[in-house]
Design a protein around this motif. Sequence first.
Motif, PDB file in Angstrom:
ATOM      1  N   ILE A   3       0.854  -1.187   0.000  1.00 43.63           N
ATOM      2  CA  ILE A   3       0.000   0.000   0.000  1.00 43.63           C
ATOM      3  C   ILE A   3       0.889   1.236   0.000  1.00 43.63           C
ATOM      4  N   PHE A  95      -1.405  -0.656  -3.936  1.00 39.02           N
ATOM      5  CA  PHE A  95      -2.716  -0.048  -3.803  1.00 39.02           C
ATOM      6  C   PHE A  95      -2.455   1.387  -3.361  1.00 39.02           C
ATOM      7  N   SER A 102      -9.694   8.882  -4.156  1.00 38.78           N
ATOM      8  CA  SER A 102     -10.347   8.358  -5.364  1.00 38.78           C
ATOM      9  C   SER A 102     -10.888   9.459  -6.259  1.00 38.78           C
ATOM     10  N   PHE A 125       0.599   0.982 -10.034  1.00 40.03           N
ATOM     11  CA  PHE A 125      -0.546   1.012  -9.122  1.00 40.03           C
ATOM     12  C   PHE A 125      -1.736   0.249  -9.682  1.00 40.03           C
ATOM     13  N   TRP A 126      -2.461  -0.442  -8.785  1.00 38.21           N
ATOM     14  CA  TRP A 126      -3.713  -1.062  -9.182  1.00 38.21           C
ATOM     15  C   TRP A 126      -4.700   0.043  -9.520  1.00 38.21           C
ATOM     16  N   ASN A 128      -7.884   0.072  -8.885  1.00 42.15           N
ATOM     17  CA  ASN A 128      -8.735   0.312  -7.720  1.00 42.15           C
ATOM     18  C   ASN A 128      -7.856   0.729  -6.546  1.00 42.15           C
ATOM     19  N   SER A 129      -8.394   1.631  -5.721  1.00 43.31           N
ATOM     20  CA  SER A 129      -7.591   2.141  -4.616  1.00 43.31           C
ATOM     21  C   SER A 129      -8.380   2.079  -3.312  1.00 43.31           C
ATOM     22  N   ILE A 130      -7.704   2.399  -2.232  1.00 44.80           N
ATOM     23  CA  ILE A 130      -8.309   2.412  -0.902  1.00 44.80           C
ATOM     24  C   ILE A 130      -8.564   3.864  -0.531  1.00 44.80           C
TER      25      ILE A 130
END
Length: 187
Positions: A3, A95, A102, A125-126, A128-130
């Motif tokens: 992360i 992530f 976002s 980076f993916w 989708n993120s957190i």
Amino acid sequence: MKILFFDLETTGIRYWRNGIHQISGEVVIDGECKESFNFHVRPNPQCDVDEEALKICHVTKEQIFAYPPMEEVYKQFVQMLSKYVDKYDRTDKFFLAGYNNSSFDNYFLKAFFVQNGDNYFYSWFWVNSIDVMVLATQHLLEERHKMPDFKQETVARALGIELEADKLHNASYDIYLTREIYKRLIG
């Protein structure tokens, strides 16, 4: 799990017109902080600079345009990333994690890569993120109607996190708050 907790300070709110002047964060792998970073960045010379945005961060145009050039900071940032991720391995990525990232920070960070001639943002980076703000929404459903807003500062207080108001809107402090909120939410 890898992360990249991060926060940006910018010269305005439009990623296509404004630029970054601070990038801070932490590299967290399997729950352990491996590295912290705090880059001050001279914004893209073509970007617009909103004086109100600078006032929020307690910086001036003179200060931000004396920071190291974005190309130099980009190289340092990518060197750091490459210590932890092989951008040629499709299964090895970070992530991105932040507070309201976002809908804000992710766009600015991707634009920063493009402005530096790198169209391979998603190699690092993916997609989708957190977003810690979104995670906090579920946790604070019952209290939300009592809260004046859902800013990071307000959420931190609602979760019992002590904070130093004079340090808010400094990316390195804001990322500290983001991690503290995240820890409480997934705790």
